[in-house]
Design a protein around this motif. Structure first.
Motif, PDB file in Angstrom:
ATOM      1  N   GLN A  86      -5.440   1.569   7.130  1.00 48.78           N
ATOM      2  CA  GLN A  86      -6.307   0.389   7.085  1.00 48.78           C
ATOM      3  C   GLN A  86      -5.527  -0.890   7.388  1.00 48.78           C
ATOM      4  N   LEU A  87      -4.232  -0.920   7.019  1.00 51.28           N
ATOM      5  CA  LEU A  87      -3.397  -2.084   7.292  1.00 51.28           C
ATOM      6  C   LEU A  87      -3.014  -2.186   8.771  1.00 51.28           C
ATOM      7  N   ARG A 145      -4.220   6.459   3.617  1.00 53.17           N
ATOM      8  CA  ARG A 145      -5.462   5.769   3.977  1.00 53.17           C
ATOM      9  C   ARG A 145      -5.266   4.262   3.976  1.00 53.17           C
ATOM     10  N   GLN A 146      -4.559   3.756   2.961  1.00 53.46           N
ATOM     11  CA  GLN A 146      -4.345   2.312   2.866  1.00 53.46           C
ATOM     12  C   GLN A 146      -3.465   1.801   4.009  1.00 53.46           C
ATOM     13  N   ARG A 147      -2.457   2.569   4.377  1.00 44.36           N
ATOM     14  CA  ARG A 147      -1.571   2.119   5.453  1.00 44.36           C
ATOM     15  C   ARG A 147      -2.276   2.168   6.812  1.00 44.36           C
ATOM     16  N   ALA A 150       0.841  -1.204   0.000  1.00 45.55           N
ATOM     17  CA  ALA A 150       0.000   0.000   0.000  1.00 45.55           C
ATOM     18  C   ALA A 150       0.871   1.247   0.000  1.00 45.55           C
ATOM     19  N   SER A 151       0.485   2.237  -0.790  1.00 40.50           N
ATOM     20  CA  SER A 151       1.301   3.445  -0.912  1.00 40.50           C
ATOM     21  C   SER A 151       0.649   4.692  -0.321  1.00 40.50           C
ATOM     22  N   THR A 152      -0.686   4.680  -0.136  1.00 32.12           N
ATOM     23  CA  THR A 152      -1.355   5.882   0.365  1.00 32.12           C
ATOM     24  C   THR A 152      -1.505   5.835   1.883  1.00 32.12           C
TER      25      THR A 152
END
Length: 536
Positions: free
Chosen positions: A343-344, A339-341, A335-337
């Motif tokens: 969520q991780l 928001r994605q990180r 994940a690069s964004t």
């Protein structure tokens, strides 16, 4: 004159006295018949926990608030201060704890806002304003361009602009509310030199800080407030830090900080060759590698500009130009964004809670759920019942002192605002918490509460990495310590190995027996100073 005032040296004249000051807000008494003496040409230290009434008293002296009862005496004569303009007319200036700058204006424009220098009473003399600004910055030994937009300055530089703004006014009494909270050690030394110059000119300084060692270094008189009441006033040379803490919190300071030993789990986070290029060449984060275990509290120490905050920002995906490999719970993070990180399972509590952690116009509840709104969706609508349950639980778990979930976040003390930022992060269900200067600008009691929260979360299996510029905090709380200098890791210490001397040596780029290279065998890259608003 009361007995405490009589303790002062007979040569130390009281220039300003607050007498029996009471301030009542709806539902609370912020100040309860408080006396406060300000001695001419002295540094008058005011201390107390967040919520003790310090800022309220200062706002009354500065004309921002009106006392419910009591009086102010200047040179023995009763005065009425109805506004900041009235305070300025009486020679009272203030540097606020939370910076009061216009980010879209340049440094010079901020310094002279509302008291511009004019020619013929009409035209602003921009050339003279710039000249004075440059002289003030020179006095503060800062290489800041007077024409630079404030939005481009890191937080420590913005603090310097606030100080310069106050020095630009002709004051007899200067209130400094947490003036060093974002300054490096060298910048603090310069500020102390300026304060001593002001003293020599007869200026009385009212000084508020949560850095207790600092208070005794610069202060002449110390006044302690607790729960809106005056506890004590003493000459600084008669007391020590333990006395101050006991007066502030009503208990032995040794009971405030506890390291909780725990069994650490397996590897949770692995970072390899994290790099962030710097404009003009070199690296702000220079091939940094480290690991974090479950339940571990990993401290990161270093000086201003070491690249610590940029490392956190890179881990969370804020800098797409950065590089490196990250594994979370055994899986490579693709994940690069941001928001994605999140969520991780990675989340950041930023250093500047006011600008980057909170929305000041929103309530406690709305700030808490801001990063996890998706959890509360019920079709196209937000479920207020789910939100309310989560907010109530976090207020209880974090021991947030608030009148209720709908209270404006700006009405909370600094320590309680910080708890809300931590709560907001926890509601995203993270595995790794990145805490950037989590105790900046909060009192010793609130620090103890933040540390208790960190210990509890680590005990529950969270991995915690925290940045601190306070040696004692890093040494007290960490299972393991990394030291950064010029973008590199220059030291790694286990809890048993760590000591102040070793950490300081590593932060200066030295390599002691427990230090390590972050990129073994690689030639040292030239690193120039990095100017960024978030550089640390």
């Amino acid at each position: 004159m009361n007995k405490m005032a009589q303790r002062a040296d007979s040569a130390d004249a009281i220039v300003l006295r607050a007498e029996q000051i009471t301030k009542v807000f709806p539902g609370t008494i912020a100040l309860d018949k408080v006396d406060f003496n300000v001695y001419a040409g002295k540094v008058n230290v005011l201390v107390g926990e967040n919520g003790a009434g310090k800022s309220t008293l200062m706002k009354i002296l500065a004309g921002v608030e009106r006392a419910t009862s009591g009086k102010l005496l200047l040179d023995g004569k009763v005065i009425d201060i109805h506004s900041p303009h009235d305070a300025a007319e009486h020679g009272i200036g203030i540097i606020y704890q939370e910076m009061n700058l216009f980010p879209n204006l340049n440094v010079t424009e901020n310094i002279f806002m509302a008291h511009e220098k004019v020619t013929n009473g009409i035209v602003i003399d921009r050339k003279e304003q710039r000249r004075v600004t440059q002289s003030l910055l020179d006095r503060l030994e800062q290489e800041i361009d007077p024409d630079e937009s404030v939005s481009n300055l890191r937080i420590g530089q913005q603090q310097i602009v606030e100080i310069a703004k106050a020095l630009a006014q002709d004051v007899r009494i200067l209130i400094m509310d947490e003036p060093t909270s974002a300054l490096s050690a060298s910048e603090v030394d310069v500020l102390f030199g300026v304060i001593r110059d002001l003293q020599a000119e007869g200026v009385a300084v009212i000084y508020i800080s949560h850095k207790l060692d600092e208070l005794l270094q610069i202060g002449n008189y110390v006044t302690v407030l607790r729960d809106g009441k005056l506890m004590a006033e003493r000459p600084a040379d008669e007391i020590d830090v333990s006395w101050i803490i006991e007066q502030m919190v009503g208990r032995n300071p040794a009971s405030l900080f506890h390291y909780q030993a725990r069994e650490l789990g397996g590897e949770l986070l692995r970072v390899e060759n994290m790099s962030l290029p710097r404009l003009g060449g070199g690296f702000t984060v220079d091939h940094v590698s480290f690991t974090l275990r479950r339940g571990e509290i990993l401290g990161i120490y270093g000086l201003m500009g070491a690249g610590r905050s940029e490392l956190f920002e890179s881990l969370l995906g804020l800098h797409p130009e950065g590089s490196g490999t990250v594994w979370l719970d055994g899986e490579e993070v693709k994940a690069s964004t941001i928001r994605q990180r999140i969520q991780l399972g990675m989340t950041l509590v930023p250093e500047d809670r006011q600008r980057e952690g909170l929305v000041q116009s929103m309530s406690v509840a709305d700030n808490m759920v801001l990063a996890s709104l998706k959890k509360y969706l019920n079709g196209f609508y937000l479920s207020r019942r789910k939100e309310s349950a989560s907010v109530d639980r976090m207020i209880d778990e974090m021991s947030v002192k608030t009148a209720g979930p709908q209270q404006l976040i700006s009405a909370l003390s600094g320590g309680n605002q910080q708890k809300v930022v931590v709560a907001k992060s926890l509601l995203t269900n993270p595995q790794v918490l990145l805490l950037d200067e989590p105790t900046r600008g909060i009192d010793v009691g609130a620090k103890a509460e933040i540390f208790e929260i960190m210990n509890r979360l680590a005990g529950e299996g969270y991995g915690i990495i925290f940045i601190s510029s306070e040696l004692k905090e890093v040494l007290a709380m960490s299972d393991r310590i990394l030291v950064m200098s010029k973008g590199k890791i220059t030291g790694e210490f286990s809890r048993g190995e760590a000591g102040e001397e070793a950490l300081v040596a590593a932060s200066a780029g030295g390599h002691g027996p427990s230090a390590r290279r972050s990129h073994e065998g690689e030639a040292e890259r030239p690193v120039s100073s990095f100017r960024s608003r978030s550089s640390r």
